[in-house]
Design an enzyme around this catalytic site. Structure first.
Site, PDB file in Angstrom:
ATOM      1  N   GLY A   1       0.918  -1.096   0.046  1.00  0.00           N
ATOM      2  CA  GLY A   1       0.008   0.116   0.084  1.00  0.00           C
ATOM      3  C   GLY A   1       0.784   1.315   0.062  1.00  0.00           C
ATOM      4  O   GLY A   1       1.996   1.307  -0.408  1.00  0.00           O
ATOM      5  N   SER A   2       0.224   2.448   0.474  1.00  0.00           N
ATOM      6  CA  SER A   2       0.979   3.487   0.671  1.00  0.00           C
ATOM      7  C   SER A   2       2.032   3.868   1.480  1.00  0.00           C
ATOM      8  O   SER A   2       2.221   2.954   2.606  1.00  0.00           O
ATOM      9  CB  SER A   2       0.000   4.611   0.715  1.00  0.00           C
ATOM     10  OG  SER A   2      -0.371   4.581   2.244  1.00  0.00           O
TER      11      SER A   2
ATOM     12  N   THR B   1       0.834   4.709   5.056  1.00  0.00           N
ATOM     13  CA  THR B   1       0.484   3.656   6.075  1.00  0.00           C
ATOM     14  C   THR B   1       1.399   2.496   6.386  1.00  0.00           C
ATOM     15  O   THR B   1       1.575   1.978   7.382  1.00  0.00           O
ATOM     16  CB  THR B   1      -0.754   2.887   5.392  1.00  0.00           C
ATOM     17  OG1 THR B   1      -1.531   3.823   4.921  1.00  0.00           O
ATOM     18  CG2 THR B   1      -1.322   1.849   6.015  1.00  0.00           C
ATOM     19  N   GLY B   2       2.343   2.152   5.289  1.00  0.00           N
ATOM     20  CA  GLY B   2       3.464   1.270   5.655  1.00  0.00           C
ATOM     21  C   GLY B   2       4.258   1.773   6.804  1.00  0.00           C
ATOM     22  O   GLY B   2       4.804   0.938   7.717  1.00  0.00           O
TER      23      GLY B   2
ATOM     24  N   GLU C   1       5.692  -3.510   0.748  1.00  0.00           N
ATOM     25  CA  GLU C   1       5.635  -2.938  -0.849  1.00  0.00           C
ATOM     26  C   GLU C   1       5.063  -1.601  -0.756  1.00  0.00           C
ATOM     27  O   GLU C   1       3.820  -1.718  -0.577  1.00  0.00           O
ATOM     28  CB  GLU C   1       5.070  -4.006  -1.559  1.00  0.00           C
ATOM     29  CG  GLU C   1       5.615  -3.839  -3.037  1.00  0.00           C
ATOM     30  CD  GLU C   1       4.706  -2.968  -3.728  1.00  0.00           C
ATOM     31  OE1 GLU C   1       5.145  -1.846  -3.804  1.00  0.00           O
ATOM     32  OE2 GLU C   1       3.572  -3.331  -4.433  1.00  0.00           O
TER      33      GLU C   1
ATOM     34  N   CYS D   1       1.297  -0.248  -8.848  1.00  0.00           N
ATOM     35  CA  CYS D   1       2.594   0.343  -8.127  1.00  0.00           C
ATOM     36  C   CYS D   1       3.623   0.342  -9.067  1.00  0.00           C
ATOM     37  O   CYS D   1       4.430   1.587  -9.081  1.00  0.00           O
ATOM     38  CB  CYS D   1       2.982  -0.570  -6.950  1.00  0.00           C
ATOM     39  SG  CYS D   1       2.696  -2.405  -7.336  1.00  0.00           S
TER      40      CYS D   1
HETATM   41  P1  NDP Z   1      -3.445   2.342   2.166  1.00  0.00           P
HETATM   42  O1  NDP Z   1      -2.022   2.095   2.062  1.00  0.00           O
HETATM   43  O2  NDP Z   1      -3.929   3.224   3.123  1.00  0.00           O
HETATM   44  O3  NDP Z   1      -4.183   1.016   2.054  1.00  0.00           O
HETATM   45  C1  NDP Z   1      -3.687  -0.140   1.788  1.00  0.00           C
HETATM   46  C2  NDP Z   1      -4.293  -1.451   2.738  1.00  0.00           C
HETATM   47  O4  NDP Z   1      -3.815  -0.876   3.999  1.00  0.00           O
HETATM   48  C3  NDP Z   1      -5.665  -1.564   2.711  1.00  0.00           C
HETATM   49  O5  NDP Z   1      -6.030  -2.690   3.063  1.00  0.00           O
HETATM   50  C4  NDP Z   1      -5.976  -0.473   3.884  1.00  0.00           C
HETATM   51  O6  NDP Z   1      -7.236  -0.841   4.500  1.00  0.00           O
HETATM   52  C5  NDP Z   1      -4.887  -0.862   4.839  1.00  0.00           C
HETATM   53  N1  NDP Z   1      -4.605   0.073   5.905  1.00  0.00           N
HETATM   54  C6  NDP Z   1      -4.916   1.548   5.890  1.00  0.00           C
HETATM   55  N2  NDP Z   1      -4.689   2.060   7.131  1.00  0.00           N
HETATM   56  C7  NDP Z   1      -4.153   0.947   8.015  1.00  0.00           C
HETATM   57  C8  NDP Z   1      -3.770   0.857   9.244  1.00  0.00           C
HETATM   58  N3  NDP Z   1      -3.681   2.105  10.003  1.00  0.00           N
HETATM   59  N4  NDP Z   1      -3.392  -0.152   9.896  1.00  0.00           N
HETATM   60  C9  NDP Z   1      -3.140  -1.307   8.980  1.00  0.00           C
HETATM   61  N5  NDP Z   1      -3.737  -1.608   7.855  1.00  0.00           N
HETATM   62  C10 NDP Z   1      -4.147  -0.250   7.345  1.00  0.00           C
HETATM   63  O7  NDP Z   1      -3.793   3.141   0.677  1.00  0.00           O
HETATM   64  P2  NDP Z   1      -5.046   3.973   0.399  1.00  0.00           P
HETATM   65  O8  NDP Z   1      -6.287   2.841  -0.073  1.00  0.00           O
HETATM   66  O9  NDP Z   1      -5.439   4.907   1.184  1.00  0.00           O
HETATM   67  O10 NDP Z   1      -4.666   4.528  -0.933  1.00  0.00           O
HETATM   68  C11 NDP Z   1      -3.832   5.772  -0.920  1.00  0.00           C
HETATM   69  C12 NDP Z   1      -2.600   5.773  -1.909  1.00  0.00           C
HETATM   70  O11 NDP Z   1      -1.841   4.818  -1.588  1.00  0.00           O
HETATM   71  C13 NDP Z   1      -2.890   5.528  -3.306  1.00  0.00           C
HETATM   72  O12 NDP Z   1      -3.469   6.786  -4.039  1.00  0.00           O
HETATM   73  C14 NDP Z   1      -1.688   5.238  -3.637  1.00  0.00           C
HETATM   74  O13 NDP Z   1      -0.693   6.455  -4.031  1.00  0.00           O
HETATM   75  C15 NDP Z   1      -1.136   4.238  -2.653  1.00  0.00           C
HETATM   76  N6  NDP Z   1      -1.104   2.916  -2.879  1.00  0.00           N
HETATM   77  C16 NDP Z   1      -0.119   2.250  -3.249  1.00  0.00           C
HETATM   78  C17 NDP Z   1      -0.531   0.768  -3.553  1.00  0.00           C
HETATM   79  C18 NDP Z   1       0.500   0.263  -4.318  1.00  0.00           C
HETATM   80  O14 NDP Z   1       0.574  -1.029  -4.752  1.00  0.00           O
HETATM   81  N7  NDP Z   1       1.747   0.712  -4.455  1.00  0.00           N
HETATM   82  C19 NDP Z   1      -1.769   0.122  -3.389  1.00  0.00           C
HETATM   83  C20 NDP Z   1      -2.734   1.042  -2.721  1.00  0.00           C
HETATM   84  C21 NDP Z   1      -2.362   2.579  -2.331  1.00  0.00           C
HETATM   85  P3  NDP Z   1      -8.621  -0.210   3.979  1.00  0.00           P
HETATM   86  O15 NDP Z   1      -8.512   0.049   2.748  1.00  0.00           O
HETATM   87  O16 NDP Z   1      -9.600  -1.278   4.244  1.00  0.00           O
HETATM   88  O17 NDP Z   1      -8.889   0.857   4.885  1.00  0.00           O
END
Ligand code: NDP
Length: 455
Positions: free
Chosen positions: A207-208, A211-212, A229, A263
Site C-alpha cells: 500500500g502507501s 500506511t507502511g 511493498e 505500483c
Molecule cells: P493504504 O496504504 O492506506 O491501504 C492499503 C491497505 O492498508 C488497505 O487494506 C487498508 O485498509 C490498509 N490500512 C490502512 N490503514 C491501515 C492501518 N492503520 N493499519 C493497518 N492497515 C491499514 O492506501 P489507500 O487505499 O489509502 O490509498 C492511498 C494511496 O496509496 C494511493 O493513492 C496510492 O498512491 C497508494 N497505494 C499504493 C499501492 C501500491 O500497490 N503501491 C496500493 C494502494 C495504495 P482499508 O482500505 O480497508 O482502509
C-alpha cells in the site's frame, strides 16, 4: 458494524461486509495458531497439492471471479481475467516448489557435521490493497501456506469480494479453515489489530508509504518479520534509438492499465529530444483512442478509478501542476456517476511538480524531454521511490548504463510492468523492504535452524 462496497463505474452499492473488531481478530489469530500445529507438519508435497487444486478451481471459475473483481475494483473485464489467471499461476508456482524446501550441509570438520533445516514460522498476516487485490493476495498466501504457515488476510475495504472468492477456492481445494482466515474491515480497526497482535510472526503489507510507515511502528520489531511493498513512481526512459511504436504501446499499457493504479505503472516518462515530437504525437493518438467506460462492457480498455478519494486526489494534483504546464490531452473528470477521469498527458512541468515527485495513482502521465541519457538517469533517480523503471533502447550500452545506475528493485529493458510468478518483486529506497514472488518469497516465511552433530 458493516462496511458498504460500491461499484466504482456507477457508485451503486453492490454489497456489504462485516467489520472485524480487535477482539475478533485476536480470537481468529488464536484459531490460526491451533491450525498451525497440524498444517506445519503436513508433507510439503501435500500442501502443494492443495495449491494445485485451488489453481484448477480458480481457472475453471475465472469468468465469475473476474466479474466480481471488475464490479468492485473497476478494471476492465479482460484485465480482471488476466489477474485471476495470474492468481492461478502463482498458486501453481508455489505448489511446484513446496517440496523443494531444503537447507544445506557443510563439509565434515573437527566438530563433526553441520546441516540446516528450514521450518515454517507460525501465523502470518497479510494486508491487501485494492488496486490488484487478487494477485497481491496470492503473492502473500501462496508462499505462506506452501511453506507450512497459517495466515490471516485483510482485504481493502473497497475490494473484499474477490479475496473472499479466492479464499473459497482454497477451502474447496481442501485447505483447512484454520490455515487461512479472511477478516474484512477498515485499515484503522481491523488492519491495525493484525499489525498490533503479538502472535503474528510475519506481516506482509502492500500500500502507501504513509500506511507502511505507520504499520512498521505498530509491530514488535524483535519478533515480526516485515515485508513492505510501498509503491513507486516508475520512470520510463525512451532513447533516440528505441523502437518508437513499441515504446508508445508500452507507455500506453504501462500508464493506463488498471486506470494507472499499479505500483509499477509508468509514472514519469523521459523522452530523448530527437524523437520527442514524433513520440508525443503517436502517444496522444493512442491515448485518445482508449475506450473509457464500465469495465464490464466489452471493448472497454480504461475503467474508473477505484474510489472517490483517489479521483479527488488526481484532480487536485493535476490542478496544482497544470498552470505552468502544457496539457496535451485529458486533465478533466468525465461526466457521469462513476469515478472516471480522462487519460491525461502533460509536458513542460517544473522539476518539483508533484506529478514528478509523488506516487500519482491514476491515468496521468507527465512527459519530460532530455538531451543526454545521464541527465535522464539522474531525473529517474530523483524521487524517494525505487520500485521499477524501464529503458527503451536498441543500444546495449544505454541499457547497461541504466542497469548500473538506476536505483530500483526491478529494471525492464524494452518493456514495463510484467511480473511473472518466478521473478522476485520488491523495491529499493522508500519503495519497500523484502521481496515477494519467486523463490525468495519462500525464505521470508521460513526460519533456518543449524544442527551440529559431533561424533
Ligand atoms: P493504504 O496504504 O492506506 O491501504 C492499503 C491497505 O492498508 C488497505 O487494506 C487498508 O485498509 C490498509 N490500512 C490502512 N490503514 C491501515 C492501518 N492503520 N493499519 C493497518 N492497515 C491499514 O492506501 P489507500 O487505499 O489509502 O490509498 C492511498 C494511496 O496509496 C494511493 O493513492 C496510492 O498512491 C497508494 N497505494 C499504493 C499501492 C501500491 O500497490 N503501491 C496500493 C494502494 C495504495 P482499508 O482500505 O480497508 O482502509
Amino acid at each position: 458494524m458493516t462496511i458498504d462496497v460500491f461499484n466504482p463505474a456507477n457508485n451503486e452499492k453492490i454489497g456489504e461486509v462485516k467489520e472485524f473488531t480487535e477482539d475478533e481478530v485476536g480470537s481468529t489469530i488464536e484459531r490460526l495458531q491451533n491450525g498451525f500445529s497440524e498444517w506445519s507438519k503436513r508433507k510439503p508435497s501435500s500442501r502443494g497439492m492443495v495449491l494445485y487444486k485451488a489453481a484448477e478451481i480458480i481457472r475453471a471459475d475465472q469468468d465469475r471471479l473476474a466479474m466480481i473483481l471488475t464490479s468492485e475494483q473497476g478494471k476492465p473485464y479482460f484485465e480482471a481475467r488476466n489477474e485471476i489467471q495470474g492468481v492461478a499461476a502463482v498458486f501453481e508456482f508455489y505448489a511446484s516448489i513446496a517440496g523443494t524446501i531444503c537447507g544445506h550441509t557443510t563439509p565434515k570438520s573437527d566438530y563433526g557435521y553441520a546441516f540446516t533445516s528450514k521450518f515454517p514460522i507460525g501465523v502470518c498476516g497479510a494486508i491487501i490493497p485494492w488496486n490488484v487485490p487478487a494477485l497481491i493476495m496470492a503473492w502473500k498466501v501462496g508462499p505462506a501456506i506452501a511453506s507450512g504457515n497459517t495466515i490471516i488476510v485483510k482485504p481493502a475495504e473497497t475490494t473484499p469480494f474477490t479475496n473472499m472468492g479466492i479464499a473459497e477456492a482454497l477451502y474447496s481445494a481442501g485447505l483447512p479453515e484454520d490455515v487461512l482466515a479472511l477478516v474484512t474491515g477498515s485499515g484503522s480497526i481491523t488492519g491495525a489489530a493484525i499489525a498490533k497482535n503479538r502472535n503474528i510472526r510475519h506481516l506482509s503489507f502492500t500500500g502507501s508509504v504513509d500506511t507502511g510507515e505507520r504499520i512498521s511502528k505498530m509491530i514488535d520489531p524483535g519478533k515480526v518479520r516485515l515485508t513492505l511493498e510501498l509503491g513507486g513512481s516508475d520512470p520510463m526512459i525512451v532513447c533516440k534509438d528505441a523502437d518508437i511504436d513499441k515504446a508508445v504501446a508500452g507507455a500506453v499499457t504501462g500508464r493506463f492499465y488498471n486506470c494507472g493504479q499499479i505500483c509499477t505503472a509508468v509514472k514519469r516518462l523521459y523522452v530523448a529530444d530527437e524523437v520527442a515530437d514524433r513520440f508525443i504525437d503517436k502517444l496522444k493518438t493512442a491515448t485518445e483512442q482508449l475506450r473509457i467506460g464500465d469495465g464490464a462492457i466489452e471493448g472497454t480498455n480504461l475503467g474508473p478509478l477505484n474510489n472517490i478519494k483517489g479521483l479527488n486526489s488526481i484532480k487536485k494534483i493535476v490542478e496544482d501542476s497544470s498552470s505552468s504546464a502544457k496539457v496535451i490531452t485529458g486533465a478533466k473528470k468525465l461526466d457521469g456517476p462513476g469515478n472516471f477521469y480522462a487519460p491525461t498527458l502533460i509536458t513542460d512541468l517544473e522539476s518539483d511538480s508533484r506529478l514528478l515527485t509523488e506516487e500519482v495513482f491514476g491515468p496521468v502521465l507527465p512527459i519530460v524531454r532530455f538531451e543526454k541519457l545521464e541527465e535522464a538517469i539522474e531525473m529517474a533517480n530523483s524521487t524517494r521511490f525505487g520500485l521499477g523503471a524501464s529503458i527503451w533502447t536498441n543500444d546495449m550500452r544505454n541499457a547497461s548504463k541504466a542497469i548500473d545506475k538506476i536505483r530500483s528493485g526491478i529494471l525492464w529493458v524494452n518493456r514495463h510492468s510484467r511480473i511473472p510468478p518466478e521473478v522476485p518483486f520488491g523495491g529499493d529506497k522508500n519503495s519497500g523492504i523484502g521481496r515477494e514472488n519467486g523463490l525468495n518469497a519462500l525464505e521470508q516465511y521460513l526460519v533456518e535452524k543449524t544442527v551440529i552433530i559431533s561424533p
